[in-house]
Design a protein around this motif. Sequence first.
Motif, short mmCIF file in Angstrom:
data_model
loop_
_atom_site.label_atom_id
_atom_site.label_comp_id
_atom_site.label_asym_id
_atom_site.label_seq_id
_atom_site.Cartn_x
_atom_site.Cartn_y
_atom_site.Cartn_z
N ASP A 13 -15.59 -65.60 3.34
CA ASP A 13 -16.10 -64.37 2.88
C ASP A 13 -16.95 -64.31 1.78
O ASP A 13 -17.74 -64.13 2.12
CB ASP A 13 -15.31 -63.35 3.59
CG ASP A 13 -16.15 -61.73 3.27
OD1 ASP A 13 -17.05 -61.34 4.27
OD2 ASP A 13 -15.46 -61.00 2.63
N GLU A 14 -16.05 -63.86 0.67
CA GLU A 14 -16.59 -63.89 -0.71
C GLU A 14 -17.98 -65.31 -0.10
O GLU A 14 -18.77 -65.07 -1.24
CB GLU A 14 -15.83 -64.61 -1.38
CG GLU A 14 -14.29 -63.61 -1.88
CD GLU A 14 -13.44 -63.86 -2.69
OE1 GLU A 14 -12.84 -62.24 -2.85
OE2 GLU A 14 -13.00 -64.51 -2.61
N LEU A 20 -19.02 -64.68 -4.33
CA LEU A 20 -18.55 -66.58 -4.76
C LEU A 20 -20.05 -66.45 -4.74
O LEU A 20 -20.19 -67.67 -3.83
CB LEU A 20 -17.42 -67.43 -4.29
CG LEU A 20 -16.17 -66.36 -4.85
CD1 LEU A 20 -14.78 -67.38 -3.99
CD2 LEU A 20 -15.77 -66.32 -6.25
N ARG A 21 -20.44 -67.18 -6.18
CA ARG A 21 -22.02 -68.05 -6.10
C ARG A 21 -22.02 -69.21 -6.33
O ARG A 21 -20.85 -69.65 -6.65
CB ARG A 21 -23.00 -67.27 -6.75
CG ARG A 21 -23.09 -65.56 -7.09
CD ARG A 21 -24.25 -65.07 -7.74
NE ARG A 21 -25.24 -65.54 -8.42
CZ ARG A 21 -26.11 -64.73 -7.68
NH1 ARG A 21 -25.95 -64.45 -6.51
NH2 ARG A 21 -27.81 -65.70 -8.08
N PRO A 22 -22.94 -70.23 -6.26
CA PRO A 22 -23.31 -71.31 -5.70
C PRO A 22 -22.80 -71.52 -7.48
O PRO A 22 -23.36 -70.58 -8.36
CB PRO A 22 -24.55 -71.50 -5.51
CG PRO A 22 -25.04 -70.33 -4.74
CD PRO A 22 -23.92 -69.15 -4.88
N GLY A 23 -22.28 -72.42 -7.62
CA GLY A 23 -21.37 -73.29 -8.59
C GLY A 23 -20.82 -72.28 -9.83
O GLY A 23 -19.80 -72.82 -10.42
N ALA A 24 -19.41 -71.29 -8.37
CA ALA A 24 -18.74 -71.21 -9.38
C ALA A 24 -17.36 -71.23 -8.99
O ALA A 24 -17.29 -72.52 -7.99
CB ALA A 24 -18.38 -69.30 -8.43
N VAL A 25 -16.66 -71.43 -10.36
CA VAL A 25 -15.75 -72.16 -10.77
C VAL A 25 -14.01 -72.32 -9.81
O VAL A 25 -13.85 -70.49 -9.83
CB VAL A 25 -15.48 -73.30 -11.79
CG1 VAL A 25 -14.21 -74.04 -12.24
CG2 VAL A 25 -16.41 -73.91 -12.57
N LEU A 26 -13.57 -72.91 -8.61
CA LEU A 26 -12.20 -72.51 -8.06
C LEU A 26 -11.16 -73.17 -8.79
O LEU A 26 -10.80 -74.06 -8.34
CB LEU A 26 -12.80 -72.15 -6.83
CG LEU A 26 -14.46 -71.76 -5.98
CD1 LEU A 26 -13.73 -72.01 -4.37
CD2 LEU A 26 -13.96 -70.76 -5.72
N VAL A 65 -17.65 -74.16 -5.90
CA VAL A 65 -18.61 -73.30 -4.90
C VAL A 65 -19.94 -74.39 -4.80
O VAL A 65 -21.20 -74.27 -5.55
CB VAL A 65 -19.32 -71.73 -4.60
CG1 VAL A 65 -20.26 -71.72 -3.31
CG2 VAL A 65 -17.98 -71.12 -4.83
N THR A 66 -21.12 -74.92 -3.71
CA THR A 66 -21.66 -75.55 -3.47
C THR A 66 -23.33 -74.38 -3.52
O THR A 66 -22.92 -73.81 -3.15
CB THR A 66 -22.06 -76.79 -2.36
OG1 THR A 66 -21.19 -75.67 -1.38
CG2 THR A 66 -20.58 -77.66 -2.38
N ASP A 221 -30.46 -70.26 -11.69
CA ASP A 221 -29.56 -69.68 -10.23
C ASP A 221 -29.69 -71.43 -9.28
O ASP A 221 -30.60 -71.71 -8.83
CB ASP A 221 -29.62 -68.90 -10.27
CG ASP A 221 -28.54 -68.69 -9.05
OD1 ASP A 221 -27.83 -69.61 -8.59
OD2 ASP A 221 -28.74 -67.19 -9.09
N SER A 222 -28.30 -72.09 -9.38
CA SER A 222 -28.28 -73.13 -9.03
C SER A 222 -28.46 -73.06 -7.14
O SER A 222 -29.18 -73.34 -6.37
CB SER A 222 -27.47 -73.75 -9.17
OG SER A 222 -26.17 -73.21 -8.36
#
Length: 230
Positions: A13-14, A20-26, A65-66, A221-222
Amino acid sequence: MRASDRAYATLLDEIQSGILRPGAVLGEVEQAARLGVSRTPLREALGRLAADGLVAQQSPRVTVVTAIDADDIREIFEVRRALEESAARLAAERGDATAFAELAHDFAQVDLDGGTGGADGRDAYYALIADFDLALDAAVANDYLTAALRTVRTHLVRVRRLARDNPARLAASVAEHRLIAAAISARDADLAAHATHVHLHNALHSILESLTAAAPAYPHDSALDLKGQP
């Protein structure tokens, strides 16, 4: 609900909503603590998201996140056209005509300006699309086709957000969905497939225009990487 299912649902969902945007580190440790699960169910959730193509492993303990760029969107729509045009044909041949007539009526009643700032109207429209997708899946009655459609729809939730602020496109999309539902109800397989083709052509064009317009404002922004954009 299992811990891994809960973690998967939350992260999905995030990602789809853009929290959680593209490139966000998990990071494994951080995400496990945030979601209130141990690292084993978190790894299971991340594995499922990786299989969906929504995250990628950057290192043994870090997942990101891709991104979605223009080329990705074109590829998604290539698959989407093949699947949804076939589904529309099959639904016209096999589906419950009354159910699709009711959906066509509901699309005709959509008020995108309803609610505060139109938000409630748009949310109601997307909920109606979800109902349409469920009816389409039931009409097709092909587990392999509907499984493939579910995979594509997982990515479309992210992609559709790019068009939410285009009122003209949303209004056109409502009319296009109404025509598809009406064609299926009339058991006109050719019209149902053609109307689906036109809808997807217009949707892709609008989304790519949205990306092009947004890119100058967010050059780093990726998610707006226009690799391969002519």
